[in-house]
Design an enzyme around this catalytic site. Structure first.
Site, mmCIF file in Angstrom:
data_model
loop_
_atom_site.group_PDB
_atom_site.id
_atom_site.type_symbol
_atom_site.label_atom_id
_atom_site.label_comp_id
_atom_site.label_asym_id
_atom_site.label_seq_id
_atom_site.Cartn_x
_atom_site.Cartn_y
_atom_site.Cartn_z
ATOM 1 N N ASP A 7 -12.614 -7.169 21.272
ATOM 2 C CA ASP A 7 -11.406 -7.828 21.755
ATOM 3 C C ASP A 7 -10.893 -6.985 22.924
ATOM 4 O O ASP A 7 -11.278 -5.828 23.090
ATOM 5 C CB ASP A 7 -10.384 -7.879 20.613
ATOM 6 C CG ASP A 7 -9.023 -8.367 21.058
ATOM 7 O OD1 ASP A 7 -8.968 -9.431 21.696
ATOM 8 O OD2 ASP A 7 -8.033 -7.673 20.780
ATOM 9 N N GLU A 9 -7.110 -7.196 24.607
ATOM 10 C CA GLU A 9 -5.708 -6.784 24.533
ATOM 11 C C GLU A 9 -5.383 -6.194 23.164
ATOM 12 O O GLU A 9 -5.705 -6.769 22.133
ATOM 13 C CB GLU A 9 -4.798 -7.970 24.815
ATOM 14 C CG GLU A 9 -4.925 -8.492 26.240
ATOM 15 C CD GLU A 9 -4.075 -9.719 26.474
ATOM 16 O OE1 GLU A 9 -2.856 -9.585 26.676
ATOM 17 O OE2 GLU A 9 -4.647 -10.843 26.448
ATOM 18 N N GLU A 15 -1.091 -5.319 25.921
ATOM 19 C CA GLU A 15 -0.900 -6.759 25.889
ATOM 20 C C GLU A 15 -0.303 -7.233 27.222
ATOM 21 O O GLU A 15 0.780 -6.793 27.620
ATOM 22 C CB GLU A 15 0.037 -7.155 24.743
ATOM 23 C CG GLU A 15 -0.497 -6.825 23.357
ATOM 24 C CD GLU A 15 -1.542 -7.823 22.878
ATOM 25 O OE1 GLU A 15 -1.690 -8.889 23.525
ATOM 26 O OE2 GLU A 15 -2.200 -7.542 21.864
ATOM 27 N N ARG A 46 3.866 -20.298 25.191
ATOM 28 C CA ARG A 46 4.034 -19.520 26.417
ATOM 29 C C ARG A 46 4.201 -20.414 27.642
ATOM 30 O O ARG A 46 5.052 -20.159 28.510
ATOM 31 C CB ARG A 46 2.817 -18.612 26.623
ATOM 32 C CG ARG A 46 2.755 -17.429 25.685
ATOM 33 C CD ARG A 46 1.405 -16.737 25.791
ATOM 34 N NE ARG A 46 1.367 -15.488 25.037
ATOM 35 C CZ ARG A 46 0.248 -14.822 24.758
ATOM 36 N NH1 ARG A 46 -0.920 -15.301 25.165
ATOM 37 N NH2 ARG A 46 0.297 -13.707 24.060
ATOM 38 N N SER A 90 -12.527 -12.288 24.385
ATOM 39 C CA SER A 90 -11.063 -12.253 24.426
ATOM 40 C C SER A 90 -10.493 -13.660 24.539
ATOM 41 O O SER A 90 -11.107 -14.556 25.123
ATOM 42 C CB SER A 90 -10.604 -11.422 25.628
ATOM 43 O OG SER A 90 -9.199 -11.462 25.761
ATOM 44 N N ASP A 91 -9.293 -13.819 24.008
ATOM 45 C CA ASP A 91 -8.545 -15.055 24.191
ATOM 46 C C ASP A 91 -7.642 -14.972 25.412
ATOM 47 O O ASP A 91 -6.604 -15.635 25.470
ATOM 48 C CB ASP A 91 -7.726 -15.370 22.933
ATOM 49 C CG ASP A 91 -8.565 -16.044 21.863
ATOM 50 O OD1 ASP A 91 -9.490 -16.790 22.232
ATOM 51 O OD2 ASP A 91 -8.303 -15.825 20.677
ATOM 52 N N LYS A 133 -14.774 -16.736 19.933
ATOM 53 C CA LYS A 133 -15.310 -15.410 19.588
ATOM 54 C C LYS A 133 -16.410 -15.540 18.533
ATOM 55 O O LYS A 133 -17.473 -14.924 18.636
ATOM 56 C CB LYS A 133 -14.190 -14.497 19.083
ATOM 57 C CG LYS A 133 -13.117 -14.188 20.128
ATOM 58 C CD LYS A 133 -12.087 -13.217 19.569
ATOM 59 C CE LYS A 133 -11.019 -12.886 20.596
ATOM 60 N NZ LYS A 133 -10.157 -11.788 20.181
ATOM 61 N N ASP A 152 -8.014 -6.043 16.945
ATOM 62 C CA ASP A 152 -6.756 -5.531 16.393
ATOM 63 C C ASP A 152 -5.870 -6.581 15.757
ATOM 64 O O ASP A 152 -4.790 -6.259 15.272
ATOM 65 C CB ASP A 152 -5.956 -4.836 17.501
ATOM 66 C CG ASP A 152 -5.328 -5.842 18.466
ATOM 67 O OD1 ASP A 152 -6.062 -6.716 18.982
ATOM 68 O OD2 ASP A 152 -4.112 -5.771 18.691
ATOM 69 N N ASN A 155 -6.577 -13.072 15.373
ATOM 70 C CA ASN A 155 -7.573 -13.911 16.035
ATOM 71 C C ASN A 155 -8.937 -13.229 16.128
ATOM 72 O O ASN A 155 -9.895 -13.830 16.621
ATOM 73 C CB ASN A 155 -7.091 -14.353 17.422
ATOM 74 C CG ASN A 155 -6.961 -13.202 18.404
ATOM 75 O OD1 ASN A 155 -6.666 -12.070 18.018
ATOM 76 N ND2 ASN A 155 -7.159 -13.484 19.672
#
Length: 199
Positions: A7, A9, A15, A46, A90-91, A133, A152, A155
């Site tokens: 991952d 962030e 982040e 967001r 990563s997302d 992922k 971490d 997700n």
């Protein structure tokens, strides 16, 4: 050679959206997948906040460029590269992550894309897959690779479901204790040792 899927962030970098929240003064943008586990729900949230406050793609990129890597992340990644193939799963989005990719030495990044109009407004996003992922790791495994995974947040659990071994790194205690079967580390040196032990 095995592949280690990281991952980004919270794992190797800060982040991005927390920096956007700091720059803009919009505290609602502090939320991450640690708070809203569904990434689609989080991004919808967001984008709505961005529309309300007229934030543009350039504002997000400007925040990204301010970020340094997490302490020790680059040295750790360079050590891992000597013994494993490295992929960032990563997302995040290619349009905002590139400043951090430069700082990480341009590893392979598999992530999503944003839908941006001619006036730099983020209209929406295109997810590679709802479980991108997981699907990436399954793809690597279908070609005969063993895959280790480190992340971490919630997700990242989709990676751990299918990886040959998963690890938490820098995860909040509330997340790591909810999955006690996943080894959890707060130091890159300990994670590196665990990767080597599996190898």
């Amino acid at each position: 050679m095995d592949i280690v899927c990281f991952d980004m962030e919270g794992t190797l970098t800060p982040e991005i959206w927390e920096q956007v929240a700091l720059d803009s003064g919009i505290s609602e943008l502090n939320k991450t997948t640690r708070d809203i586990p569904s990434y689609s729900d989080l991004m919808d949230y967001r984008i709505e906040i961005m529309k309300q406050h007229n934030l543009k793609l350039a504002d997000i990129v400007k925040a990204t460029k301010k970020l340094d890597l997490l302490d020790g992340a680059l040295d750790f990644l360079n050590q891992v590269r000597q013994e494993f193939q490295v992929v960032i799963l990563s997302d995040t989005f290619h349009e905002i992550a590139y400043p951090l990719m430069e700082k990480l030495g341009y590893p392979l990044l598999l992530c999503h894309t944003l839908d941006v109009d001619s006036e730099d407004n983020i209209l929406g996003y295109k997810l590679r897959d709802l479980q991108a992922k997981k699907q990436a790791i399954l793809g690597f495994q279908s070609m005969g690779y063993r895959c280790l995974a480190a992340g971490d947040s919630f997700n990242d659990l989709q990676m751990f479901e299918v990886a040959d071994q998963g690890f938490f790194i820098n995860a909040p205690e509330t997340i790591s204790t909810s999955m006690p079967e996943i080894p959890s580390f707060n130091a890159y040196s300990n994670l590196l040792s665990a990767l080597r032990d599996f190898n």
